[in-house]
Scaffold this active site. Structure first.
Site, PDB file in Angstrom:
ATOM      1  N   HIS A  30       0.854  -1.199   0.000  1.00  0.00           N
ATOM      2  CA  HIS A  30       0.000   0.000   0.000  1.00  0.00           C
ATOM      3  C   HIS A  30       0.880   1.235   0.000  1.00  0.00           C
ATOM      4  CE1 HIS A  30      -3.406   2.618   0.703  1.00  0.00           C
ATOM      5  NE2 HIS A  30      -2.602   3.283   1.512  1.00  0.00           N
ATOM      6  N   ASP A  78     -15.505   1.787   6.418  1.00  0.00           N
ATOM      7  CA  ASP A  78     -14.505   2.745   5.926  1.00  0.00           C
ATOM      8  C   ASP A  78     -15.088   3.599   4.821  1.00  0.00           C
ATOM      9  OD1 ASP A  78     -11.783   3.871   5.515  1.00  0.00           O
ATOM     10  OD2 ASP A  78     -12.075   2.943   3.558  1.00  0.00           O
ATOM     11  N   SER A 129      -8.325   3.335   8.495  1.00  0.00           N
ATOM     12  CA  SER A 129      -8.910   3.327   7.155  1.00  0.00           C
ATOM     13  C   SER A 129      -8.062   2.466   6.212  1.00  0.00           C
ATOM     14  CB  SER A 129      -8.991   4.772   6.656  1.00  0.00           C
ATOM     15  OG  SER A 129      -9.317   4.819   5.296  1.00  0.00           O
ATOM     16  N   LYS A 188      -8.825  -1.896   5.138  1.00  0.00           N
ATOM     17  CA  LYS A 188      -8.992  -2.361   3.758  1.00  0.00           C
ATOM     18  C   LYS A 188      -7.930  -3.401   3.407  1.00  0.00           C
ATOM     19  CE  LYS A 188      -9.281   1.886   2.561  1.00  0.00           C
ATOM     20  NZ  LYS A 188      -9.446   3.239   2.151  1.00  0.00           N
TER      21      LYS A 188
HETATM   22  N1  URA Z   1      -6.183   6.569   2.241  1.00  0.00           N
HETATM   23  C1  URA Z   1      -7.172   5.878   2.828  1.00  0.00           C
HETATM   24  O1  URA Z   1      -7.583   4.840   2.331  1.00  0.00           O
HETATM   25  N2  URA Z   1      -7.702   6.360   3.964  1.00  0.00           N
HETATM   26  C2  URA Z   1      -7.273   7.486   4.547  1.00  0.00           C
HETATM   27  O2  URA Z   1      -7.785   7.848   5.571  1.00  0.00           O
HETATM   28  C3  URA Z   1      -6.242   8.198   3.927  1.00  0.00           C
HETATM   29  C4  URA Z   1      -5.699   7.704   2.764  1.00  0.00           C
END
Ligand code: URA
Length: 413
Positions: A84, A163, A185, A189
């Site tokens: 990520h 989220d 967040s 994911k």
């Molecule tokens: N990307 C995300 O998925 N969530 C956030 O809060 C900030 C960046």
């Protein structure tokens, strides 16, 4: 659990730590609609000001990831890994990295996002390949994973719904830049992919969310702590985003550059970052990863991905023609010297002005526009020679972008 939400908000406002079951009840209530947006906004603002400790952040992450469906891998599965990035300008790393790592026997269930603000998004880039479908169900994703070892998709409605709802709320309530909220967040994911290993590319600088290395370190530490809590091996690399990554910014232009990388070429900084991140999660050595880029294996895997998502790999070599902007014009250097700065934030603003990104979640993006052949800092330049090419809709957009590029590039005599 019978939750009195105003009391819970008040406790967070006063800097108290909240137990996991109360955080869970709040998130469940928010997803079911029992907790209204105004209470959740107040809660998010209280977290923004008072923060959360590691246990609270982990509880929030767990509640969010369990608010929807998660990947359910078969009992004997290869290592499931992902990367990520907190986002940047010209950051197209996912496109070469996912197929590359899948070539090494690991599974890569990559759930990505769209660009928002000045930072680009993997889904928008992929959708510049005609017919590429990122909206697939978890069942189909699971099937594709066992067939070709990799899937590149968007968040479905049933994937981390907490989220989805909370992020939209944060976006309009000034509560995005909170380390615990960002951590929960992102990690909810990623961990809903049921990973064994995750590598985080945490950016700092003018083109990133986190402006300083210190903030990036704090975010990285918070995400590593959540990974530990959930028994997932998490590595974090801190990388500057003061200058765009590679030499292209813009959706189709970045896919073209990613393909160059997958064919063993492309800009050095892109290749290095792809390898730096891939080697943290792949069972293969860096040398083997390099060979997979150089011998065409990773490129072939990208074709497999493109086919699996409903597009035609034969279109890949023709992307420049498919998405040819009406105006392609060189942006000339005002002086002779050495380029000492290419400000990522400014280039990102310029790309946004051209239409490459979106200011609101539902804006359409223009796949064709952006910049390529960007000169990097440290490189010599002659007055009048191009610092980059601008791909624009018309001359008005070119002039608007050029005014920002005037501020982005610095040349020392
Ligand atoms: N990307 C995300 O998925 N969530 C956030 O809060 C900030 C960046």
């Amino acid at each position: 659990m019978n939750l009195h939400v105003p009391t819970l908000i008040g406790r967070k406002r006063d800097g108290k730590h909240l137990p996991a079951d109360e955080i869970r009840a709040l998130i469940d209530g928010y997803v079911s609609g029992e907790v209204p947006d105004y209470q959740m906004s107040a809660f998010a603002m209280a977290v923004f000001f008072k923060g959360m400790n590691a246990a609270e952040t982990a509880a929030l992450t767990r509640s969010m990831l369990e608010s929807g469906d998660t990947f359910d891998h078969p009992r004997s599965h290869p290592a499931v890994v992902d990367k990520h990035s907190t986002g940047g300008i010209g950051d197209k790393v996912s496109l070469p990295l996912a197929p590359l790592v899948a070539c090494t026997g690991a599974w890569v269930p990559m759930v990505s996002g769209r660009g928002l603000g000045i930072t680009g998004g993997t889904l928008d880039k992929l959708e510049s390949i005609p017919g590429f479908n990122v909206s697939i169900s978890l069942d189909d994703a699971q099937r594709q994973l066992s067939k070709i070892g990799v899937v590149m998709m968007g968040q479905t409605d049933r994937f981390c719904p907490a989220d989805k709802k909370l992020y939209s709320l944060r976006d309009v309530t000034g509560t995005v830049p909170s380390i615990p909220l960002i951590t929960a967040s992102i990690m909810s994911k990623k961990l809903a992919e049921s990973l064994d290993k995750l590598v985080l590319d945490v950016k700092f600088g003018s083109g990133a969310f986190m402006k300083t290395e210190k903030e990036a370190r704090q975010l990285a530490d918070a995400m590593i702590a959540v990974g530990k809590e959930m028994n997932v091996e998490v590595h974090a690399l801190l990388n500057p985003m003061s200058e765009p990554l590679g030499r292209s910014v813009g959706n189709a232009l970045e896919v073209i550059e990613s393909i160059e990388c997958l064919e063993g070429g492309g800009p050095d900084d892109l290749r290095k970052l792809v390898l730096d991140l891939a080697e943290k999660i792949s069972p293969a050595s860096r040398k083997d990863l390099e060979a997979l880029l150089d011998d065409g294996t990773a490129r072939k895997k990208f074709d497999e991905i493109v086919s699996a998502h409903g597009a035609d790999p034969k279109d890949l070599p023709n992307l420049a023609e498919i998405h040819e902007a009406p105006l392609i014009r060189e942006y000339p250097a005002p002086d002779t010297g050495t380029v000492v700065q290419v400000d990522a934030g400014m280039v990102g603003q310029a790309a946004l002005q051209l239409g490459a990104g979106r200011s609101r979640a539902n804006d359409a993006v223009n796949f064709a526009v952006g910049f390529d052949q960007i000169v990097k800092s440290g490189e010599p330049i002659h007055q009048g020679a191009p610092l980059c090419r601008v791909h624009a809709n018309d001359i008005v957009d070119y002039e608007m972008a050029a005014a920002l590029l005037d501020k982005a590039f610095k040349i020392d005599p």
